[in-house]
Motif scaffolding. Structure first.
Motif, mmCIF file in Angstrom:
data_model
loop_
_atom_site.group_PDB
_atom_site.id
_atom_site.type_symbol
_atom_site.label_atom_id
_atom_site.label_comp_id
_atom_site.label_asym_id
_atom_site.label_seq_id
_atom_site.Cartn_x
_atom_site.Cartn_y
_atom_site.Cartn_z
ATOM 1 N N UNK A 235 -5.876 14.777 -13.537
ATOM 2 C CA UNK A 235 -4.632 14.065 -13.846
ATOM 3 C C UNK A 235 -4.741 12.576 -13.570
ATOM 4 N N UNK A 236 -5.679 12.190 -12.710
ATOM 5 C CA UNK A 236 -5.809 10.791 -12.285
ATOM 6 C C UNK A 236 -7.012 10.103 -12.915
ATOM 7 N N UNK A 237 -7.669 10.759 -13.851
ATOM 8 C CA UNK A 237 -8.861 10.200 -14.484
ATOM 9 C C UNK A 237 -8.552 8.861 -15.163
ATOM 10 N N UNK A 238 -9.516 7.952 -15.084
ATOM 11 C CA UNK A 238 -9.421 6.641 -15.750
ATOM 12 C C UNK A 238 -8.212 5.825 -15.287
ATOM 13 N N UNK B 4 0.873 -1.176 0.000
ATOM 14 C CA UNK B 4 0.000 0.000 0.000
ATOM 15 C C UNK B 4 0.905 1.219 0.000
ATOM 16 N N UNK B 5 0.940 1.916 -1.130
ATOM 17 C CA UNK B 5 1.940 2.960 -1.337
ATOM 18 C C UNK B 5 1.266 4.294 -1.637
ATOM 19 N N UNK B 6 1.562 5.287 -0.819
ATOM 20 C CA UNK B 6 1.035 6.633 -1.000
ATOM 21 C C UNK B 6 2.144 7.541 -1.508
ATOM 22 N N UNK B 7 1.938 8.129 -2.679
ATOM 23 C CA UNK B 7 2.868 9.136 -3.187
ATOM 24 C C UNK B 7 2.488 10.453 -2.528
ATOM 25 N N UNK B 8 3.219 10.793 -1.486
ATOM 26 C CA UNK B 8 2.848 11.929 -0.637
ATOM 27 C C UNK B 8 3.542 13.200 -1.090
ATOM 28 N N UNK B 9 3.419 13.470 -2.370
ATOM 29 C CA UNK B 9 3.980 14.679 -2.966
ATOM 30 C C UNK B 9 3.084 15.048 -4.137
ATOM 31 N N UNK B 10 2.807 16.336 -4.341
ATOM 32 C CA UNK B 10 1.924 16.714 -5.446
ATOM 33 C C UNK B 10 2.531 16.336 -6.796
ATOM 34 N N UNK B 11 1.868 15.466 -7.515
ATOM 35 C CA UNK B 11 2.377 14.997 -8.808
ATOM 36 C C UNK B 11 1.603 15.679 -9.935
ATOM 37 N N UNK B 12 2.321 16.289 -10.858
ATOM 38 C CA UNK B 12 1.719 17.027 -11.963
ATOM 39 C C UNK B 12 2.206 16.471 -13.300
ATOM 40 N N UNK C 60 -5.183 18.656 -3.688
ATOM 41 C CA UNK C 60 -5.624 19.721 -2.788
ATOM 42 C C UNK C 60 -6.649 20.641 -3.445
ATOM 43 N N UNK C 61 -6.917 20.419 -4.729
ATOM 44 C CA UNK C 61 -7.979 21.186 -5.381
ATOM 45 C C UNK C 61 -8.558 20.368 -6.525
ATOM 46 N N UNK C 62 -9.723 20.784 -7.009
ATOM 47 C CA UNK C 62 -10.451 20.001 -8.004
ATOM 48 C C UNK C 62 -9.704 19.876 -9.321
ATOM 49 N N UNK C 63 -8.917 20.878 -9.673
ATOM 50 C CA UNK C 63 -8.204 20.841 -10.954
ATOM 51 C C UNK C 63 -7.214 19.684 -11.013
ATOM 52 N N UNK C 64 -6.698 19.267 -9.871
ATOM 53 C CA UNK C 64 -5.716 18.181 -9.845
ATOM 54 C C UNK C 64 -6.342 16.807 -10.081
ATOM 55 N N UNK C 65 -7.634 16.690 -9.915
ATOM 56 C CA UNK C 65 -8.285 15.388 -10.040
ATOM 57 C C UNK C 65 -8.169 14.853 -11.460
#
Length: 390
Positions: A135-138, A96-104, A128-133
């Protein structure tokens, strides 16, 4: 005269000395696996024997062999900052791995690609905001909301409850899994007194519990709450509401695996931690009376936490001065014995995490002997351009 080195409670030179160093190039990173093993066990003991409550940040561990020791003791939930750390931890057995850094941008795409290659592992990221979501779509990436508890480095402020609820709804509306909350309270380190630190940290945790209640009232399930690096670790352990919470609570100290001068001051001596990562250095000059220079400048022992950068084991009358890239001047008290040119010193870093990252290799030491050579597996980052499928 430089500021005296911070005192250490445990180390004795005899516990760390290598009998024969004649063939060792310095500066060299030394790792003591038996002490690493004991530090991991000590952390689990502080957590009531429950390894599942620990999600260590492996930016400290760096070595694949050390991450394997974590998983061997049942610590399979980790967090990381880079894709290379993600790869190394997964190969070591973390599940179980959490990338605990903002990835863009390409960084997020690389995390998605790696997660697709490890379908039996659970990989999560931060937003931390809706715009970042978007990036993870699909993808099969779960998302934690990064909550700013006052460090003001990343995250959405914890008192913006309505916005956090809206963000969690947006995650689920995008077809992704809202995993929970990530809350790093590293700013608690400014409170040297543990009792004061505990009061201040608990105030933040009270707000977190209110935030969780708000999310639950909005029909959102908080599966996990991740808090507390090394400075706030004791504060999370003593916070009673975490023990019977309707979510999984995990702490994330990573420095405790190796320990350093700072950790020694921040954590109770009763926890039993000992430094497990040292830098072996050689005296290369006697430039002035009561001053020596060794070969452990800031390219070896990190200077990011300030001066002194380290403690010289067995020599409390040595005061490391401001380093340059390759040189570390050390002031000696008038009564201190002056080491000969070529004599070697054993340094405990003030900040071990970036110090480990300064080295390509580590020497494993046990019973006064070098027993192995290991790559610092997750040092640095991956190659910045990845092959495409075209």
């Amino acid at each position: 005269m430089a500021t005296p080195q911070p005192a250490l409670a445990h180390p004795a030179l005899a516990d760390y000395r290598i009998a024969d160093t004649s063939n060792l190039l310095t500066p060299a990173l030394l790792i003591y696996p038996e002490i690493v093993r004991a530090n991991i066990a000590a952390t689990i003991r502080v957590l009531g024997g429950d390894a599942n409550r620990w999600r260590p940040h492996v930016k400290t561990s760096k070595l694949g062999c050390v991450m394997r020791e974590l998983t061997a003791q049942g610590v399979v939930n980790v967090k990381c900052a880079t894709t290379l750390e993600l790869i190394t931890a997964a190969e070591a057995g973390a599940t179980d791995l959490l990338v605990a850094y903002p990835m863009m941008g390409a960084n997020a795409q690389r995390v998605i690609a790696l997660a697709a290659q490890m379908p039996d592992n659970r990989v999560s990221a931060l937003v931390e905001n809706a715009a970042q979501i978007a990036a993870w779509a699909n993808s099969n990436i779960s998302l934690f909301i990064d909550v700013n508890g006052g460090l003001d480095r990343t995250g959405i402020n914890q008192d913006r409850i309505a916005e956090i609820i809206e963000l969690a709804h947006a995650i689920e509306a995008a077809g992704l899994v809202f995993r929970g909350l990530h809350y790093y309270d590293g700013h608690m380190s400014k409170h040297a007194d543990l009792a004061t630190r505990e009061v201040m940290a608990h105030q933040g945790y009270d707000q977190l519990m209110q935030l969780v209640a708000g999310l639950n009232s909005a029909g959102l399930i908080v599966e996990e709450l991740v808090t507390s690096g090394t400075p706030a670790f004791p504060c999370a352990v003593s916070y009673a509401p975490f023990k019977d919470a309707p979510f999984v609570h995990r702490v994330s100290p990573g420095t405790v695996v190796y320990g350093d001068c700072t950790t020694t001051r921040q954590l109770p001596e009763s926890y039993g931690y000992r430094p497990a990562a040292l830098v072996l250095a050689t005296v290369v000059s006697h430039p002035a009376p009561h001053r020596i220079t060794c070969d452990a400048g800031h390219k070896a022992v990190s200077a990011d936490a300030g001066v002194p950068t380290c403690n010289v084991i067995g020599h409390h009358d040595y005061a490391p001065h401001k380093p340059s890239e390759e040189h570390l001047p050390i002031d000696l008290r008038a009564t201190a014995s002056v080491p000969a040119l070529g004599e070697q010193l054993y340094l405990v870093p003030r900040h071990v995490c970036p110090t480990v990252n300064n080295f390509n290799h580590a020497l494993l030491v046990a019973d006064g002997k070098v027993t192995g050579l290991e790559n610092v597996t997750a040092r640095g980052r991956e190659v910045p351009i990845q092959p495409t499928s075209d």
